[in-house]
Design a protein around this motif. Structure first.
Motif, PDB file in Angstrom:
ATOM      1  N   ILE A   1       0.859  -1.180   0.000  1.00  0.00           N
ATOM      2  CA  ILE A   1       0.000   0.000   0.000  1.00  0.00           C
ATOM      3  C   ILE A   1       0.900   1.236   0.000  1.00  0.00           C
ATOM      4  CG2 ILE A   1      -1.734   1.302   1.308  1.00  0.00           C
ATOM      5  CD1 ILE A   1      -2.770  -1.323   2.418  1.00  0.00           C
ATOM      6  N   ASP A   2       0.856   1.985  -1.091  1.00  0.00           N
ATOM      7  CA  ASP A   2       1.732   3.165  -1.227  1.00  0.00           C
ATOM      8  C   ASP A   2       1.608   4.102  -0.035  1.00  0.00           C
ATOM      9  OD1 ASP A   2       2.671   2.286  -3.654  1.00  0.00           O
ATOM     10  OD2 ASP A   2       1.290   3.505  -4.844  1.00  0.00           O
ATOM     11  N   GLU A   3       0.379   4.331   0.397  1.00  0.00           N
ATOM     12  CA  GLU A   3       0.122   5.326   1.441  1.00  0.00           C
ATOM     13  C   GLU A   3       0.627   4.911   2.826  1.00  0.00           C
ATOM     14  OE1 GLU A   3      -2.623   5.897  -1.944  1.00  0.00           O
ATOM     15  OE2 GLU A   3      -2.102   4.165  -0.699  1.00  0.00           O
ATOM     16  N   LEU A   4       1.107   3.675   2.960  1.00  0.00           N
ATOM     17  CA  LEU A   4       1.654   3.245   4.250  1.00  0.00           C
ATOM     18  C   LEU A   4       3.112   3.661   4.441  1.00  0.00           C
ATOM     19  CD1 LEU A   4       0.279  -0.319   5.094  1.00  0.00           C
ATOM     20  CD2 LEU A   4      -0.081   1.829   6.309  1.00  0.00           C
ATOM     21  N   GLU A   5       3.768   4.104   3.376  1.00  0.00           N
ATOM     22  CA  GLU A   5       5.146   4.577   3.518  1.00  0.00           C
ATOM     23  C   GLU A   5       5.154   5.873   4.326  1.00  0.00           C
ATOM     24  OE1 GLU A   5       7.965   3.306   2.906  1.00  0.00           O
ATOM     25  OE2 GLU A   5       7.343   1.533   1.789  1.00  0.00           O
ATOM     26  N   TRP A   6       5.937   5.904   5.398  1.00  0.00           N
ATOM     27  CA  TRP A   6       5.895   7.036   6.319  1.00  0.00           C
ATOM     28  C   TRP A   6       6.858   8.156   5.953  1.00  0.00           C
ATOM     29  CZ3 TRP A   6      10.680   7.555   8.468  1.00  0.00           C
ATOM     30  CH2 TRP A   6      11.469   6.411   8.579  1.00  0.00           C
ATOM     31  N   ASP A   7       7.690   7.946   4.939  1.00  0.00           N
ATOM     32  CA  ASP A   7       8.670   8.979   4.604  1.00  0.00           C
ATOM     33  C   ASP A   7       8.620   9.397   3.138  1.00  0.00           C
ATOM     34  OD1 ASP A   7       9.656   6.639   3.563  1.00  0.00           O
ATOM     35  OD2 ASP A   7      11.677   6.839   4.383  1.00  0.00           O
ATOM     36  N   GLN A   8       7.458   9.265   2.521  1.00  0.00           N
ATOM     37  CA  GLN A   8       7.337   9.717   1.141  1.00  0.00           C
ATOM     38  C   GLN A   8       5.958  10.331   0.908  1.00  0.00           C
ATOM     39  OE1 GLN A   8       8.102   6.055  -1.059  1.00  0.00           O
ATOM     40  NE2 GLN A   8       5.931   5.725  -1.410  1.00  0.00           N
TER      41      GLN A   8
ATOM     42  N   GLU B   1      18.155   5.689   7.364  1.00  0.00           N
ATOM     43  CA  GLU B   1      16.951   6.221   6.729  1.00  0.00           C
ATOM     44  C   GLU B   1      17.257   7.614   6.171  1.00  0.00           C
ATOM     45  OE1 GLU B   1      14.328   4.485   6.338  1.00  0.00           O
ATOM     46  OE2 GLU B   1      14.176   3.010   7.966  1.00  0.00           O
ATOM     47  N   ASP B   2      16.508   8.010   5.140  1.00  0.00           N
ATOM     48  CA  ASP B   2      16.731   9.317   4.517  1.00  0.00           C
ATOM     49  C   ASP B   2      16.673  10.450   5.546  1.00  0.00           C
ATOM     50  OD1 ASP B   2      16.961   8.025   2.108  1.00  0.00           O
ATOM     51  OD2 ASP B   2      14.910   8.465   1.447  1.00  0.00           O
ATOM     52  N   MET B   3      15.760  10.336   6.496  1.00  0.00           N
ATOM     53  CA  MET B   3      15.557  11.405   7.471  1.00  0.00           C
ATOM     54  C   MET B   3      16.749  11.565   8.430  1.00  0.00           C
ATOM     55  SD  MET B   3      12.735   9.441   9.847  1.00  0.00           S
ATOM     56  CE  MET B   3      12.611  10.674  11.121  1.00  0.00           C
ATOM     57  N   ASP B   4      17.628  10.560   8.468  1.00  0.00           N
ATOM     58  CA  ASP B   4      18.764  10.604   9.383  1.00  0.00           C
ATOM     59  C   ASP B   4      20.095  10.827   8.660  1.00  0.00           C
ATOM     60  OD1 ASP B   4      17.340  10.078  11.866  1.00  0.00           O
ATOM     61  OD2 ASP B   4      16.974   8.085  11.045  1.00  0.00           O
ATOM     62  N   HIS B   5      20.021  11.343   7.441  1.00  0.00           N
ATOM     63  CA  HIS B   5      21.243  11.533   6.646  1.00  0.00           C
ATOM     64  C   HIS B   5      22.205  12.514   7.313  1.00  0.00           C
ATOM     65  CE1 HIS B   5      23.733  11.375   3.100  1.00  0.00           C
ATOM     66  NE2 HIS B   5      23.716  12.681   3.000  1.00  0.00           N
ATOM     67  N   ASP B   6      21.678  13.551   7.951  1.00  0.00           N
ATOM     68  CA  ASP B   6      22.545  14.515   8.634  1.00  0.00           C
ATOM     69  C   ASP B   6      23.360  13.842   9.734  1.00  0.00           C
ATOM     70  OD1 ASP B   6      21.709  16.542   7.008  1.00  0.00           O
ATOM     71  OD2 ASP B   6      20.366  17.477   8.468  1.00  0.00           O
TER      72      ASP B   6
END
Length: 451
Positions: A52-59, A288-293
């Motif tokens: 389910i596309d909408e279940l992805e929490w970071d897009q 995860e993308d959100m933790d790249h920094d």
């Protein structure tokens, strides 16, 4: 007896993160008892039966909803009505897809992981709650991470989000059995919502064959240009702030400074150290993308501190494979080559990598995070402690008192060359099997699902 059909739901499955690993354990146990299991997750999952596309929490719009829903993110590009509209739109899409899946599969029960507790995807909680009620589905909801355990979810933006979370995160329902994974979470859930829960901590299959070197996994150190006589420190977690990777780096740096005490010695596992060894920190988990920094800060620290570090998530997956003739190793393959494991997490709901190291019979260096102190420590493991004190630096990274690092390194050196260390590691294994073996989870699922 009719074969039971069970759905297991999460934002993402098939990875090496803790929740994905716990889901895989449940799937194995249910299938052992003759159940047909279907995985429902986001579209970036590996091995989901329904994506389910909408279940992805970071897009898509989901992170925009999150950042407008909480004051921490300082984002106000959505007015309150627009935020509500977007949340409901995502919720409706998810519910419609869940209803269609139920029409096809006719599940007898559902296991839901983190969807009612995780703050990064607000809109997902409501459709799952409604789905369970609408179809009268017996549900076991396991809450690995509660939103109130993270600073960024402390203060909500408006009254709608506040009321939504009170109603759906988590929901009260006669069809839902709530599971927490530690006593701190159980107490807080009771205090906040007057919801009772059953504690089911992380478990592991202690009856599987020991992880050993074989024809497939004999090569990773050579491929990574690591000498067979170097000291291998394994950090098996993902790379994100609460995992405290910088503490593992400080430990590695200090151990390297004391390397003379290990030169030309034989380790507990039979490895012979030569006269010029390096201490290598292997980082097995992904970012995860959100933790790249955070990853950039870790890499900068490694450069500044001259730490021998290798990021190897590109060759680590949940299962062995070949990709364009390149070997892809399981995480278990890397444990085989570790001399010592670091687990310096600042916060964990429980801690999969801790129990993995216990099964692998490796000495483990632990920062005593709250759940460790409350629930795990009293089980009686032999560990190397970094203590429980932290300082937050200007760049946001953390630092343990150097005295604690030094003590941990000295103890590690003693243990690494102790020919009797394996006795301590066997004791750890026995404790882990007693409190976290598959039978704990299996007995629970058999009873609750009537298997």
């Amino acid at each position: 007896m009719k074969k039971k059909k069970i759905a297991i739901c999460h934002y993402r499955v098939g990875g090496t993160d803790g929740v994905s690993l716990e889901i895989e354990k449940r799937k194995q146990i249910l299938e052992k008892h003759g159940c047909e299991v279907k995985l429902i997750a986001g579209s970036r999952s590996k091995g989901a039966d329904y994506a389910i596309d909408e279940l992805e929490w970071d897009q898509g719009v989901v992170p925009i909803i999150k950042e407008n829903g909480f004051v921490y993110f300082n984002r106000k590009d959505l007015e309150d009505d627009e935020l509500k509209r977007k949340m409901n739109k995502i919720s409706d899409r998810i519910l419609n897809k869940l209803d269609e899946i139920q029409r096809i599969e006719k599940f007898d029960a559902v296991l839901i992981h983190n969807i009612f507790s995780f703050g990064s995807h607000l809109a997902a909680a409501k459709p799952f709650a409604k789905w369970v009620e609408k179809h009268k589905l017996p549900c076991i909801a396991t809450h690995h991470d509660f939103y109130w355990e993270r600073n960024e979810f402390d203060i909500v933006r408006n009254e709608y989000v506040r009321n939504y979370m009170k109603k759906f995160m988590p929901p009260k329902s006669k069809y839902i059995e709530h599971i927490t994974i530690n006593s701190l979470a159980r107490r807080e859930l009771k205090k906040r919502f007057n919801i009772d829960s059953y504690i089911l901590p992380d478990i592991f299959n202690f009856n599987q064959k020991p992880w050993k070197k074989d024809s497939f996994n004999k090569d990773p150190l050579k491929e990574l240009k690591i000498k067979s006589t170097d000291i291998i420190v394994l950090q098996a977690t993902r790379v994100l702030p609460r995992k405290g990777v910088e503490l593992a780096m400080d430990f590695t740096k200090t151990l390297q400074k004391k390397i003379d005490e290990l030169k030309s010695k034989k380790l507990y596992n039979g490895k012979k150290i030569n006269a010029d060894p390096n201490v290598i920190l292997l980082i097995a988990g992904y970012t995860e993308d959100m933790d790249h920094d955070y990853l950039l800060k870790i890499k900068a620290k490694a450069f500044d501190d001259k730490i021998h570090i290798k990021f190897i998530s590109n060759v680590i997956k949940a299962n062995r494979a070949y990709r364009q003739r390149i070997k892809i190793y399981s995480l278990w393959d890397i444990y085989v080559h570790a001399d010592i494991v670091t687990f310096p997490s600042i916060w964990e709901g429980w801690g999969n990598q801790f129990i993995e190291a216990i099964f692998a019979k490796k000495p483990i260096v632990v920062f005593e995070y709250p759940v460790f102190k409350e629930d795990i420590k009293r089980e009686g493991y032999n560990i190397i402690s970094l203590g429980d004190e932290l300082e937050t630096l200007e760049n946001g990274l953390h630092k343990a008192p150097q005295e604690n690092i030094q003590k941990a390194v000295q103890k590690s050196i003693r243990w690494l060359i102790d020919k009797n260390l394996n006795k301590k590691l066997e004791e750890n294994f026995a404790i882990g099997k007693k409190y976290h073996g598959y039978k704990i989870l299996e007995d629970f699922l058999v009873k609750k699902l009537g298997l």
